[in-house]
Design a protein around this motif. Structure first.
Motif, short mmCIF file in Angstrom:
data_model
loop_
_atom_site.label_atom_id
_atom_site.label_comp_id
_atom_site.label_asym_id
_atom_site.label_seq_id
_atom_site.Cartn_x
_atom_site.Cartn_y
_atom_site.Cartn_z
N GLU A 152 11.46 5.05 4.94
CA GLU A 152 12.66 5.74 4.07
C GLU A 152 12.73 5.09 2.86
O GLU A 152 12.55 3.74 2.44
CB GLU A 152 13.94 5.33 4.80
CG GLU A 152 14.40 6.00 6.30
CD GLU A 152 15.66 5.87 6.63
OE1 GLU A 152 16.46 5.21 6.18
OE2 GLU A 152 16.11 6.84 7.50
N ILE A 153 12.49 5.97 1.86
CA ILE A 153 12.53 5.70 0.55
C ILE A 153 13.52 6.44 -0.10
O ILE A 153 13.74 7.82 -0.07
CB ILE A 153 11.20 5.90 -0.26
CG1 ILE A 153 9.96 5.04 0.30
CG2 ILE A 153 11.08 5.82 -1.81
CD1 ILE A 153 8.55 5.31 -0.11
N SER A 180 21.21 9.41 -5.10
CA SER A 180 20.17 9.23 -4.65
C SER A 180 19.95 9.84 -3.16
O SER A 180 20.63 9.98 -2.29
CB SER A 180 20.21 7.74 -4.44
OG SER A 180 18.90 7.27 -3.91
N PHE A 181 18.80 10.72 -2.88
CA PHE A 181 18.56 10.91 -1.59
C PHE A 181 17.43 10.37 -0.99
O PHE A 181 16.67 9.56 -1.47
CB PHE A 181 17.82 12.60 -1.91
CG PHE A 181 19.01 13.37 -2.67
CD1 PHE A 181 19.91 13.98 -1.94
CD2 PHE A 181 18.77 13.82 -4.06
CE1 PHE A 181 20.70 14.62 -2.46
CE2 PHE A 181 19.59 14.62 -4.36
CZ PHE A 181 20.42 15.03 -3.82
N PHE A 240 11.46 15.88 3.53
CA PHE A 240 12.65 16.14 2.67
C PHE A 240 13.79 16.07 3.26
O PHE A 240 14.12 16.50 4.66
CB PHE A 240 12.29 17.48 1.92
CG PHE A 240 11.64 17.42 0.65
CD1 PHE A 240 12.58 17.20 -0.73
CD2 PHE A 240 10.23 17.00 0.64
CE1 PHE A 240 11.73 17.26 -1.91
CE2 PHE A 240 9.41 16.90 -0.73
CZ PHE A 240 10.43 16.91 -1.80
N PRO A 241 14.90 15.64 2.61
CA PRO A 241 16.29 15.70 3.06
C PRO A 241 16.78 17.13 2.84
O PRO A 241 16.31 17.76 1.93
CB PRO A 241 16.88 14.66 2.24
CG PRO A 241 16.23 14.61 1.01
CD PRO A 241 14.85 14.91 1.44
N THR A 255 0.72 -1.39 0.03
CA THR A 255 -0.07 0.04 0.08
C THR A 255 0.67 1.23 0.04
O THR A 255 0.66 2.17 -0.86
CB THR A 255 -0.94 -0.06 1.18
OG1 THR A 255 -1.84 -1.24 1.28
CG2 THR A 255 -1.92 1.26 1.37
N LEU A 256 1.99 1.21 0.81
CA LEU A 256 2.97 2.38 0.88
C LEU A 256 3.49 2.70 -0.57
O LEU A 256 3.65 3.73 -1.06
CB LEU A 256 3.83 2.12 1.88
CG LEU A 256 3.46 2.44 3.43
CD1 LEU A 256 4.73 2.07 4.31
CD2 LEU A 256 3.04 3.76 3.53
#
Length: 489
Positions: free
Chosen positions: A105-106, A96-97, A49-50, A15-16
């Motif tokens: 975490e994605i 990649s962030f 956001f990072p 679902t995520l």
């Protein structure tokens, strides 16, 4: 039971992944000297956001954030898009962030960005051409660069945006030529001229310049209501130019044809008097590389002003004049040495040295009679003016007191007003305050990137700020220039 829990976890993760995503929107290439923009688009119900401050040593400028709410199958999620900008000089990779979406975490995708070599735009509607007065030159020699832009008169152009150039390895200045806009064979033609001064030897290149053209989309569905259509933006690129730059002979940094002359107002003075010496240099060449002249004479005190340098471009080339005045107070007879000037003459292909003549100044000591005469004059009693006393009545005293009080109040009010006005005029503009508060070059570059292409001198300082180790010195230079340019921000 364990099987049910595992199934629920799998469903939760699926679902995520279904309603959470991170997309990277950008081109795969960039053009050197042009800002590169990319966008990170994130979807989820809770997004963190990072911090993105640097990519491959390039400072990242945040251009802003946009938010939107979307409903998919009755599920609410938020979409956040952030745009960023950098000014790359060579190939780089957007890494990649890590994003935190709904507590998970994605990673965002990474992308390699390569430098793209642009070619001259070939079009029947536009043309942008670079022409140089010479392709071979010496270090410091002036090269006239002409930029010619033409477009069809029938085009409905809403805006023209010329990006100020950054000529790598060249010092340059714009030539002020008026009335350089004219019509020719159904085209509108505009011309700009620059003087280039190569700063190093070897094979140097001027990369294509660009003009951004906004014009009405003639293929829109609005028919005769063209003012309703969104303008189309197009970049028009020029050709590139290659130069072969030769070195100057050692210990010489001037090239051209110069004359140097010095004059003094008197060769004999009395003790305590001064001599005025004027130094003049005129000719054709790289006057901006002319070093300042100084005087060092024993038994003399020397005062000098900043030299007055005037330059202009003519048919002869980069003409100029240098003028400096020295005030010399000798304590005894002196010899003023000659000034020497060395430059490379391209026509004769040799180093020429010219010098002024030296001057002998005789200083006459004051005799006893002159000294005593001066002392007598200084000791003569001054005439004492007679003061006529006048009786003053009580009425006069009250009038004088009232007038005095009024004048005092007016003076005090003016003083307060002047203090307030002075304080207001001294207050720095918001951009100046922000620049002064910067502690690192990264903070300063973030503030300055939006003003890239605003002014050629500011562009050079921005590039210097990214490389320099003397941050404080560069910061002072940038603040001083921003004050002169009167940038609002």
């Amino acid at each position: 039971m364990k099987t049910v829990v595992k199934s629920l976890i799998i469903i939760f993760i699926l679902t995520l992944e279904l309603f959470s995503s991170v997309n990277l929107n950008s081109a795969n290439s960039f053009v050197k000297g042009e800002p590169f923009t990319f966008e990170l688009e994130v979807t989820g119900s809770s997004i963190k956001f990072p911090k993105i401050e640097k990519i491959d040593s390039y400072v990242v400028q945040n251009l802003g954030t946009s938010r939107s709410l979307q409903i998919i199958n009755g599920n609410y999620s938020e979409k956040i898009s952030q745009k960023f900008q950098i000014l790359p000089q060579k190939d780089f990779t957007i890494p990649s962030f890590t994003f935190e979406i709904d507590g998970v975490e994605i990673q965002s995708p990474s992308r390699k960005i390569t430098q793209r070599i642009v070619n001259k735009t070939i079009s029947n509607n536009f043309d942008l051409q670079l022409n140089a007065s010479k392709q071979e030159a010496y270090v410091g020699e002036d090269i006239l660069l002409k930029l010619i832009f033409k477009y069809k008169k029938s085009l409905q152009i809403t805006n023209l945006g010329f990006e100020p150039p950054h000529f790598e390895n060249f010092w340059y200045k714009k030539v002020d030529n008026k009335n350089r806009r004219y019509e020719e064979n159904g085209y509108i033609v505009q011309e700009l001229e620059y003087l280039l001064f190569p700063q190093k030897e070897g094979k140097l290149k001027v990369n294509p310049l660009a003009i951004i053209v906004q014009l009405v989309n003639q293929n829109s569905n609005y028919g005769n209501f063209s003012f309703l259509s969104v303008p189309v933006e197009k970049r028009v690129y020029s050709n590139s130019l290659d130069f072969d730059i030769k070195p100057l002979p050692k210990s010489v940094n001037l090239i051209g044809d110069f004359d140097i002359n010095a004059t003094i107002d008197k060769t004999e003075i009395k003790e305590g008097e001064s001599v005025s010496l004027k130094l003049d240099i005129k000719g054709v060449g790289n006057f901006d590389d002319l070093e300042d002249f100084k005087l060092d004479i024993q038994n003399a005190t020397i005062y000098d002003n900043k030299p007055q340098i005037k330059t202009a471009y003519s048919k002869k080339g980069f003409e100029g004049s240098y003028e400096k005045i020295f005030s010399i107070v000798p304590s005894s007879s002196i010899t003023i040495p000659s000034f020497k000037l060395r430059y490379f003459d391209k026509t004769q292909k040799k180093v020429i040295e010219k010098e002024t003549k030296e001057f002998k100044v005789k200083v006459n000591s004051l005799n006893k009679q002159e000294i005593s005469s001066k002392l007598e004059k200084s000791n003569e009693p001054k005439e004492i003016e007679k003061v006529i006393e006048k009786s003053i009545t009580l009425k006069d005293k009250l009038l004088y007191f009232s007038l005095g009080s009024l004048v005092t109040i007016l003076i005090f009010g003016l003083y307060i007003y002047a203090r307030i006005y002075k304080q207001k005029t001294k207050e720095d503009k918001p951009l100046i305050k922000k620049l002064k508060s910067c502690k690192t070059k990264e903070e300063m570059l973030k503030l300055l990137l939006p003003y890239l292409k605003y002014d050629s001198q500011l562009d050079e300082l921005i590039f210097e700020c990214e490389k320099t180790k003397d941050f404080k010195g560069t910061q002072k230079a940038i603040i001083s220039l921003v004050k002169q340019l009167d940038i609002k921000g």
